[in-house]
Design a protein around this motif. Structure first.
Motif, short mmCIF file in Angstrom:
data_model
loop_
_atom_site.label_atom_id
_atom_site.label_comp_id
_atom_site.label_asym_id
_atom_site.label_seq_id
_atom_site.Cartn_x
_atom_site.Cartn_y
_atom_site.Cartn_z
N PHE A 7 7.67 25.59 22.41
CA PHE A 7 6.69 24.50 22.40
C PHE A 7 6.49 24.00 20.98
O PHE A 7 6.51 22.79 20.72
N THR A 8 6.32 24.93 20.06
CA THR A 8 6.13 24.56 18.65
C THR A 8 7.37 23.84 18.12
O THR A 8 7.27 22.83 17.43
N LEU A 9 8.53 24.35 18.47
CA LEU A 9 9.78 23.73 18.06
C LEU A 9 9.88 22.30 18.59
O LEU A 9 10.24 21.38 17.85
N ILE A 10 9.55 22.11 19.85
CA ILE A 10 9.61 20.78 20.46
C ILE A 10 8.67 19.81 19.76
O ILE A 10 9.05 18.68 19.42
N VAL A 11 7.45 20.23 19.52
CA VAL A 11 6.45 19.34 18.90
C VAL A 11 6.88 18.93 17.50
O VAL A 11 6.94 17.74 17.17
N PHE A 12 7.20 19.91 16.66
CA PHE A 12 7.58 19.59 15.28
C PHE A 12 8.91 18.83 15.23
O PHE A 12 9.06 17.90 14.44
N SER A 13 9.86 19.22 16.07
CA SER A 13 11.14 18.51 16.09
C SER A 13 10.95 17.06 16.51
O SER A 13 11.51 16.15 15.90
N THR A 47 15.47 10.51 19.76
CA THR A 47 14.63 11.65 19.39
C THR A 47 14.65 12.73 20.47
O THR A 47 14.72 13.92 20.16
N PHE A 48 14.62 12.32 21.73
CA PHE A 48 14.72 13.31 22.81
C PHE A 48 16.06 14.05 22.73
O PHE A 48 16.12 15.26 22.98
N PHE A 53 19.05 19.05 21.01
CA PHE A 53 19.92 19.77 20.06
C PHE A 53 19.15 20.92 19.42
O PHE A 53 19.68 22.02 19.26
N ALA A 54 17.90 20.66 19.02
CA ALA A 54 17.10 21.69 18.37
C ALA A 54 16.86 22.88 19.31
O ALA A 54 16.96 24.04 18.90
#
Length: 147
Positions: A7-13, A47-48, A53-54
């Protein structure tokens, strides 16, 4: 859910890649000629893809590290693997979309990096943004998760 590292990765990415997509827009042919709403939709779509990728890079690195919390104190190989997966995906997709499907092209402002002619901006994006995301994630992980 908000405590999951993904979740944190998704938000910041999402936030960082979204800004980068607008910043690099002039390096893609036709982007500056789009109307405002079409430009926003295109940058949001890209961005999605970046977030995908992230997540892929994160999950591959997590599998190799045998922990979803590897980012809290990453070893050099973990950070390099995370970056390498993102860069490999970027080079592959940029090559496909600019050379094979011709879905987009670079403007004259985009420096190209051999051997595949990948744009410099997307390559830099997949160095700087993931490093910033990891840095931000380390500051968000609850201490009790690290035990």
């Amino acid at each position: 859910m908000t405590r999951l590292p993904e979740f944190t990765l998704i938000v910041f990415s999402f936030l960082l890649h979204f800004v980068w997509e607008f910043w690099q827009a002039p390096t893609y042919a036709g982007m500056t000629d789009l109307n405002h709403w079409d430009g926003i939709k295109l940058c949001t779509s890209a961005t999605f893809g970046d977030v995908g990728f992230a997540l892929t890079a994160f999950w591959i690195t997590s599998a190799a590290a045998r922990s979803r919390y590897w980012f809290a104190a990453p070893k050099a190989w973990q950070t390099l693997l995370f970056l390498a997966v993102g860069i490999a995906l970027t080079v592959s997709f940029e090559y496909y979309y600019t050379t094979i499907s011709m879905r987009w092209t670079y403007s004259d402002l985009m420096p190209l990096v051999p051997p595949f002619g990948t744009g410099l901006s997307p390559l830099l994006q997949w160095i700087f943004i993931p490093l910033a995301v990891l840095w931000l994630m380390r500051r968000q992980v609850p201490a009790e998760r690290l035990d």
